[in-house]
Design a protein around this motif. Structure first.
Motif, short mmCIF file in Angstrom:
data_model
loop_
_atom_site.label_atom_id
_atom_site.label_comp_id
_atom_site.label_asym_id
_atom_site.label_seq_id
_atom_site.Cartn_x
_atom_site.Cartn_y
_atom_site.Cartn_z
N ASN A 24 0.81 -1.22 0.00
CA ASN A 24 0.00 0.00 0.00
C ASN A 24 0.85 1.27 0.00
O ASN A 24 0.30 2.38 0.02
CB ASN A 24 -0.93 0.03 1.22
N SER A 25 2.16 1.12 -0.02
CA SER A 25 3.04 2.29 0.07
C SER A 25 3.14 3.06 -1.23
O SER A 25 3.58 4.22 -1.25
CB SER A 25 4.45 1.84 0.50
N GLY A 26 2.77 2.43 -2.35
CA GLY A 26 2.90 3.07 -3.65
C GLY A 26 4.32 3.10 -4.16
O GLY A 26 4.60 3.72 -5.20
N ARG A 27 5.23 2.42 -3.48
CA ARG A 27 6.64 2.42 -3.87
C ARG A 27 6.96 1.17 -4.68
O ARG A 27 6.25 0.17 -4.60
CB ARG A 27 7.52 2.51 -2.62
N LYS A 28 8.04 1.23 -5.45
CA LYS A 28 8.44 0.10 -6.28
C LYS A 28 9.18 -0.92 -5.42
O LYS A 28 10.19 -0.61 -4.79
CB LYS A 28 9.33 0.57 -7.44
N LEU A 29 8.66 -2.15 -5.42
CA LEU A 29 9.16 -3.20 -4.54
C LEU A 29 9.93 -4.25 -5.32
O LEU A 29 9.67 -4.49 -6.50
CB LEU A 29 7.99 -3.88 -3.82
N LEU A 30 10.87 -4.88 -4.63
CA LEU A 30 11.60 -6.01 -5.19
C LEU A 30 11.78 -7.05 -4.10
O LEU A 30 12.36 -6.77 -3.04
CB LEU A 30 12.97 -5.59 -5.72
N GLU A 31 11.27 -8.25 -4.36
CA GLU A 31 11.44 -9.36 -3.41
C GLU A 31 12.68 -10.16 -3.78
O GLU A 31 12.88 -10.52 -4.94
CB GLU A 31 10.21 -10.27 -3.44
N VAL A 87 18.56 -3.11 -9.40
CA VAL A 87 17.78 -2.16 -8.62
C VAL A 87 17.80 -0.79 -9.28
O VAL A 87 16.77 -0.11 -9.39
CB VAL A 87 18.33 -2.09 -7.18
N PHE A 88 18.96 -0.38 -9.73
CA PHE A 88 19.11 0.92 -10.39
C PHE A 88 18.31 0.96 -11.69
O PHE A 88 17.59 1.93 -11.97
CB PHE A 88 20.59 1.16 -10.65
N GLU A 89 18.41 -0.10 -12.48
CA GLU A 89 17.73 -0.14 -13.78
C GLU A 89 16.22 -0.05 -13.62
O GLU A 89 15.53 0.61 -14.40
CB GLU A 89 18.11 -1.42 -14.52
N HIS A 90 15.68 -0.73 -12.62
CA HIS A 90 14.23 -0.80 -12.45
C HIS A 90 13.70 0.21 -11.42
O HIS A 90 12.50 0.17 -11.09
CB HIS A 90 13.82 -2.23 -12.05
N GLU A 91 14.57 1.09 -10.95
CA GLU A 91 14.19 2.16 -10.03
C GLU A 91 13.47 1.62 -8.80
O GLU A 91 12.46 2.16 -8.33
CB GLU A 91 13.31 3.20 -10.75
N ILE A 92 14.03 0.55 -8.24
CA ILE A 92 13.46 -0.09 -7.06
C ILE A 92 13.67 0.80 -5.84
O ILE A 92 14.73 1.37 -5.64
CB ILE A 92 14.09 -1.48 -6.83
N GLU A 93 12.62 0.89 -5.01
CA GLU A 93 12.70 1.73 -3.81
C GLU A 93 12.79 0.92 -2.52
O GLU A 93 13.41 1.37 -1.55
CB GLU A 93 11.48 2.64 -3.75
N THR A 142 14.18 -21.26 10.41
CA THR A 142 13.37 -20.24 11.05
C THR A 142 13.63 -18.95 10.30
O THR A 142 14.78 -18.50 10.20
CB THR A 142 13.73 -20.10 12.54
N ASP A 143 12.58 -18.36 9.76
CA ASP A 143 12.73 -17.22 8.85
C ASP A 143 12.40 -15.89 9.53
O ASP A 143 11.52 -15.82 10.40
CB ASP A 143 11.78 -17.38 7.65
N VAL A 144 13.11 -14.87 9.09
CA VAL A 144 12.76 -13.49 9.42
C VAL A 144 12.62 -12.75 8.09
O VAL A 144 13.17 -13.16 7.08
CB VAL A 144 13.82 -12.81 10.31
N CYS A 145 11.84 -11.67 8.11
CA CYS A 145 11.68 -10.87 6.91
C CYS A 145 12.58 -9.65 7.00
O CYS A 145 12.49 -8.87 7.96
CB CYS A 145 10.23 -10.43 6.73
N LEU A 146 13.46 -9.51 6.02
CA LEU A 146 14.37 -8.37 5.96
C LEU A 146 13.84 -7.34 4.99
O LEU A 146 13.32 -7.69 3.92
CB LEU A 146 15.75 -8.84 5.52
N ILE A 147 13.97 -6.07 5.35
CA ILE A 147 13.48 -4.97 4.52
C ILE A 147 14.57 -3.92 4.41
O ILE A 147 15.19 -3.56 5.42
CB ILE A 147 12.21 -4.32 5.12
N MET A 148 14.81 -3.45 3.18
CA MET A 148 15.77 -2.38 2.97
C MET A 148 15.11 -1.27 2.15
O MET A 148 14.60 -1.52 1.06
CB MET A 148 17.01 -2.89 2.24
N ASP A 149 15.12 -0.08 2.70
CA ASP A 149 14.62 1.11 2.02
C ASP A 149 15.83 1.80 1.39
O ASP A 149 16.76 2.19 2.09
CB ASP A 149 13.94 2.02 3.03
N THR A 150 15.84 1.94 0.07
CA THR A 150 17.01 2.51 -0.59
C THR A 150 17.30 3.93 -0.12
O THR A 150 18.45 4.37 -0.15
CB THR A 150 16.84 2.51 -2.12
#
Length: 266
Positions: free
Chosen positions: A112-119, A146-152, A241-249
């Motif tokens: 819902n953030s409206g930002r470009k995501l990459l998993e 990431v740069f080519e696709h303007e991932i945020e 055992t998994d954790v979810c990692l998130i990076m905001d460029t």
């Protein structure tokens, strides 16, 4: 007789990274994943092909697959694939019907953030190439993507080996107390299998022990300024055992960001 320096030069890796474009290249990636996830870590899955030695799932056709090759390695082209990363953009997830990690995490806050995501997912290296520069080559290629696709925002599940929460209490708690994502990025484990990561009070943490027990890939994301989502997921099929990692460029540590992206600007 060749001297030692000549022999070392002959065996020096000759790395190249590309996106898999053919079925054979995809299977080379799946073969390495089988070696690492199935043979080393004891993973399973409905679509794992034990006869051909391929770790695969229903999401593979929708992902892009970065493959790292050592062209100096003996053997055929499939044996030269020594590193893998698979990546899924928002538009690809629409075609797939969901992001892979949505079975584990509620990603609503990101979607819902409206930002470009990459998993990001299925990152692995051949055992002979760990602890060296191989991962840097994969990360440099990922930065270019990431740069080519303007991932945020980049995100994905990363794993601790094993499912014994007692033995993982220190590192999971350290991540919760020190690296929990801000609310605008804080995904949460799905409620039917949510595992609280706050297992040890902050003042009782053995920080040195905890950090030593964090896998190298997770440490690398943290050094870049990455965060973890709220809650862990015990994946019995993968014995992890998994954790979810998130990076905001926009929030990446500037020093590390420059190292990570320096080749992109060339």
């Amino acid at each position: 007789m060749r001297d030692k320096k000549e022999l070392m030069a002959m065996s020096a890796p000759q790395f190249s990274v590309k996106l898999a474009e053919t079925e054979a290249e995809l299977q080379s990636a799946q073969h390495l994943r089988y070696r690492v996830f199935v043979e080393e870590l004891g993973a399973g899955g409905a679509l794992v092909d034990h006869d051909q030695g391929l770790e695969k799932d229903q999401f593979d056709p929708f992902f892009d697959h970065l493959i790292l090759r050592d062209e100096a390695r003996e053997g055929d082209a499939s044996q030269q694939v020594v590193g893998v990363y698979r990546v899924l953009r928002s538009d690809q997830a629409v075609k797939a019907g969901q992001f892979y990690s949505e079975d584990e995490y509620d990603l609503t806050v990101l979607k819902n953030s409206g930002r470009k995501l990459l998993e990001l997912g299925r990152s692995c290296l051949h055992p002979d190439y760990r602890g060296g520069v191989a991962m840097h080559h994969l990360w440099t290629a990922l930065a270019a993507y990431v740069f080519e696709h303007e991932i945020e925002v980049l995100f994905g599940v990363a794993s601790f080996h094993g499912t014994d929460l007692h033995s993982l209490a220190q590192p999971l708690s350290m991540l919760y107390h020190n690296h929990l994502a801000p609310e605008d990025l804080r995904v949460r484990a799905q409620p039917d299998h949510y595992v609280d990561m706050n297992l040890v009070p902050n003042d009782q943490l053995d920080r040195r022990r905890a950090m030593l027990e964090v896998p190298a890939l997770i440490k690398a994301y943290l050094r870049l300024g990455g965060f973890v989502g709220d809650g862990a997921f015990v994946d019995h099929s993968f014995n992890t055992t998994d954790v979810c990692l998130i990076m905001d460029t926009k929030r990446l540590n500037e020093k590390q960001k420059n190292i990570y992206t320096k080749r992109v600007a060339r």
